[in-house]
Design a protein around this motif. Sequence first.
Motif, PDB file in Angstrom:
ATOM      1  N   GLY A 155       0.642  -1.171  -0.017  1.00 40.66           N
ATOM      2  CA  GLY A 155      -0.026   0.099  -0.160  1.00 40.66           C
ATOM      3  C   GLY A 155       0.567   1.145  -0.133  1.00 40.66           C
ATOM      4  N   LEU A 156       2.098   1.210   0.327  1.00 40.59           N
ATOM      5  CA  LEU A 156       2.787   2.442  -0.059  1.00 40.59           C
ATOM      6  C   LEU A 156       3.057   3.004  -1.429  1.00 40.59           C
ATOM      7  CD1 LEU A 156       5.943   1.512   2.349  1.00 40.59           C
ATOM      8  CD2 LEU A 156       3.972   2.934   2.918  1.00 40.59           C
ATOM      9  N   GLU A 157       3.289   4.191  -1.538  1.00 41.06           N
ATOM     10  CA  GLU A 157       3.485   4.703  -2.833  1.00 41.06           C
ATOM     11  C   GLU A 157       5.063   5.034  -3.036  1.00 41.06           C
ATOM     12  OE1 GLU A 157       2.156   8.742  -5.401  1.00 41.06           O
ATOM     13  OE2 GLU A 157       1.100   8.140  -3.878  1.00 41.06           O
ATOM     14  N   TRP A 158       5.560   3.979  -4.227  1.00 37.59           N
ATOM     15  CA  TRP A 158       6.815   4.096  -4.167  1.00 37.59           C
ATOM     16  C   TRP A 158       7.240   5.044  -5.399  1.00 37.59           C
ATOM     17  CZ3 TRP A 158      10.279   1.797  -1.226  1.00 37.59           C
ATOM     18  CH2 TRP A 158       9.739   0.684  -0.119  1.00 37.59           C
ATOM     19  N   VAL A 159       8.401   5.631  -5.166  1.00 34.40           N
ATOM     20  CA  VAL A 159       8.651   6.921  -6.308  1.00 34.40           C
ATOM     21  C   VAL A 159       9.974   6.472  -6.612  1.00 34.40           C
ATOM     22  CG1 VAL A 159       9.108   9.457  -6.606  1.00 34.40           C
ATOM     23  CG2 VAL A 159       7.123   8.369  -5.131  1.00 34.40           C
ATOM     24  N   LYS A 160      10.303   6.641  -7.893  1.00 32.85           N
ATOM     25  CA  LYS A 160      11.931   6.919  -8.400  1.00 32.85           C
ATOM     26  C   LYS A 160      12.377   8.262  -8.668  1.00 32.85           C
ATOM     27  CE  LYS A 160      11.478   2.743 -11.039  1.00 32.85           C
ATOM     28  NZ  LYS A 160      11.543   1.978 -12.328  1.00 32.85           N
ATOM     29  N   SER A 161      13.560   8.478  -8.678  1.00 29.82           N
ATOM     30  CA  SER A 161      13.932   9.909  -8.649  1.00 29.82           C
ATOM     31  C   SER A 161      13.738  10.017 -10.396  1.00 29.82           C
ATOM     32  CB  SER A 161      15.623  10.040  -8.335  1.00 29.82           C
ATOM     33  OG  SER A 161      16.150  11.065  -9.005  1.00 29.82           O
ATOM     34  N   SER A 162      13.497  11.337 -10.539  1.00 32.67           N
ATOM     35  CA  SER A 162      13.448  11.732 -11.885  1.00 32.67           C
ATOM     36  C   SER A 162      14.828  11.939 -12.664  1.00 32.67           C
ATOM     37  CB  SER A 162      12.967  13.377 -11.958  1.00 32.67           C
ATOM     38  OG  SER A 162      13.675  14.337 -11.477  1.00 32.67           O
ATOM     39  N   PHE A 163      15.686  11.439 -11.837  1.00 31.69           N
ATOM     40  CA  PHE A 163      17.243  11.358 -12.610  1.00 31.69           C
ATOM     41  C   PHE A 163      17.395   9.999 -12.724  1.00 31.69           C
ATOM     42  CE2 PHE A 163      17.687  15.186 -10.158  1.00 31.69           C
ATOM     43  CZ  PHE A 163      18.283  15.935 -11.016  1.00 31.69           C
ATOM     44  N   SER A 164      16.449   9.061 -12.567  1.00 25.66           N
ATOM     45  CA  SER A 164      16.727   7.603 -12.915  1.00 25.66           C
ATOM     46  C   SER A 164      16.510   7.653 -14.277  1.00 25.66           C
ATOM     47  CB  SER A 164      15.797   6.741 -12.160  1.00 25.66           C
ATOM     48  OG  SER A 164      15.792   6.868 -10.802  1.00 25.66           O
ATOM     49  N   GLY A 165      17.506   6.527 -15.057  1.00 27.40           N
ATOM     50  CA  GLY A 165      17.212   6.232 -16.281  1.00 27.40           C
ATOM     51  C   GLY A 165      16.318   5.094 -16.621  1.00 27.40           C
ATOM     52  N   THR A 166      16.326   4.273 -17.468  1.00 23.29           N
ATOM     53  CA  THR A 166      15.667   3.173 -17.906  1.00 23.29           C
ATOM     54  C   THR A 166      16.357   1.942 -17.831  1.00 23.29           C
ATOM     55  OG1 THR A 166      16.151   3.562 -20.527  1.00 23.29           O
ATOM     56  CG2 THR A 166      14.024   4.611 -19.392  1.00 23.29           C
ATOM     57  N   ASN A 167      17.466   1.669 -17.336  1.00 25.19           N
ATOM     58  CA  ASN A 167      18.357   0.832 -17.217  1.00 25.19           C
ATOM     59  C   ASN A 167      17.961  -0.186 -16.002  1.00 25.19           C
ATOM     60  OD1 ASN A 167      19.539   1.967 -15.035  1.00 25.19           O
ATOM     61  ND2 ASN A 167      21.395   2.266 -15.664  1.00 25.19           N
ATOM     62  N   GLY A 168      17.084   0.095 -15.132  1.00 25.19           N
ATOM     63  CA  GLY A 168      16.476  -0.573 -13.826  1.00 25.19           C
ATOM     64  C   GLY A 168      17.325  -0.476 -12.983  1.00 25.19           C
ATOM     65  N   ASN A 169      18.504   0.227 -12.775  1.00 28.57           N
ATOM     66  CA  ASN A 169      19.315   0.263 -11.605  1.00 28.57           C
ATOM     67  C   ASN A 169      19.008   1.489 -10.892  1.00 28.57           C
ATOM     68  OD1 ASN A 169      20.913  -2.084 -12.404  1.00 28.57           O
ATOM     69  ND2 ASN A 169      22.343  -0.795 -13.591  1.00 28.57           N
ATOM     70  N   CYS A 170      17.834   1.454 -10.073  1.00 30.22           N
ATOM     71  CA  CYS A 170      17.239   2.338  -9.336  1.00 30.22           C
ATOM     72  C   CYS A 170      17.090   1.949  -8.077  1.00 30.22           C
ATOM     73  CB  CYS A 170      16.284   2.955 -10.049  1.00 30.22           C
ATOM     74  SG  CYS A 170      16.448   3.479 -11.761  1.00 30.22           S
ATOM     75  N   VAL A 171      16.948   3.144  -7.152  1.00 32.54           N
ATOM     76  CA  VAL A 171      16.162   3.123  -5.915  1.00 32.54           C
ATOM     77  C   VAL A 171      15.095   3.611  -6.089  1.00 32.54           C
ATOM     78  CG1 VAL A 171      18.475   2.378  -4.371  1.00 32.54           C
ATOM     79  CG2 VAL A 171      17.551   4.672  -4.716  1.00 32.54           C
ATOM     80  N   GLU A 172      13.962   3.138  -5.114  1.00 34.32           N
ATOM     81  CA  GLU A 172      12.727   3.811  -4.869  1.00 34.32           C
ATOM     82  C   GLU A 172      12.694   4.311  -3.475  1.00 34.32           C
ATOM     83  OE1 GLU A 172      10.091   1.831  -8.129  1.00 34.32           O
ATOM     84  OE2 GLU A 172      10.589   0.516  -6.450  1.00 34.32           O
ATOM     85  N   ILE A 173      11.729   5.196  -2.946  1.00 31.46           N
ATOM     86  CA  ILE A 173      11.408   5.608  -1.930  1.00 31.46           C
ATOM     87  C   ILE A 173      10.130   6.037  -1.407  1.00 31.46           C
ATOM     88  CG2 ILE A 173      11.640   8.018  -2.514  1.00 31.46           C
ATOM     89  CD1 ILE A 173      13.074   8.552   0.246  1.00 31.46           C
ATOM     90  N   ALA A 174       9.585   5.466  -0.323  1.00 32.87           N
ATOM     91  CA  ALA A 174       8.163   5.654  -0.183  1.00 32.87           C
ATOM     92  C   ALA A 174       8.054   6.269   1.381  1.00 32.87           C
ATOM     93  CB  ALA A 174       7.402   4.311   0.021  1.00 32.87           C
ATOM     94  N   SER A 175       7.155   7.345   1.447  1.00 31.91           N
ATOM     95  CA  SER A 175       6.979   7.767   2.895  1.00 31.91           C
ATOM     96  C   SER A 175       6.264   6.915   3.488  1.00 31.91           C
ATOM     97  CB  SER A 175       5.918   9.002   2.794  1.00 31.91           C
ATOM     98  OG  SER A 175       6.557  10.156   2.090  1.00 31.91           O
ATOM     99  N   LEU A 176       6.466   6.636   5.027  1.00 32.13           N
ATOM    100  CA  LEU A 176       5.689   5.886   5.981  1.00 32.13           C
ATOM    101  C   LEU A 176       4.753   6.455   6.674  1.00 32.13           C
ATOM    102  CD1 LEU A 176       9.009   3.802   7.092  1.00 32.13           C
ATOM    103  CD2 LEU A 176       7.273   3.014   5.580  1.00 32.13           C
ATOM    104  N   PRO A 177       3.861   5.853   7.367  1.00 29.18           N
ATOM    105  CA  PRO A 177       2.650   6.473   8.003  1.00 29.18           C
ATOM    106  C   PRO A 177       3.313   7.364   9.198  1.00 29.18           C
ATOM    107  CG  PRO A 177       2.102   4.428   7.413  1.00 29.18           C
ATOM    108  CD  PRO A 177       3.570   4.401   7.192  1.00 29.18           C
ATOM    109  N   ASP A 178       4.321   6.880   9.810  1.00 29.04           N
ATOM    110  CA  ASP A 178       4.895   7.715  10.819  1.00 29.04           C
ATOM    111  C   ASP A 178       5.848   8.649  10.512  1.00 29.04           C
ATOM    112  OD1 ASP A 178       7.253   6.210  10.066  1.00 29.04           O
ATOM    113  OD2 ASP A 178       7.554   5.176  11.891  1.00 29.04           O
TER     114      ASP A 178
END
Length: 73
Positions: free
Chosen positions: A12-35
């Motif tokens: 249920g978390l909304e994961w977001v990639k950086s706008s600097f991420s390319g299309t090669n799949g080597n990315c990290v994603e971040i999500a805000s936690l309820p706390d």
Amino acid sequence: MKSYIECASTVGLEWVKSSFSGTNGNCVEIASLPDGGRAIRDSKNEHGPALCFTSQEWAAFIAGVHAGEFPAS
């Protein structure tokens, strides 16, 4: 205490990639936690574990980035 949360805890978390991420799949994603903390995961392993940080830990990390504590190699 684990330094990560299992994927079931990230449902249920909304994961977001950086706008600097390319299309090669080597990315990290971040999500805000309820706390107010943040979770980070490898975009190639969306069902794998996620590192979990409290809001204070995340604020310290961001302050370190802005202060230049993590220079590019």
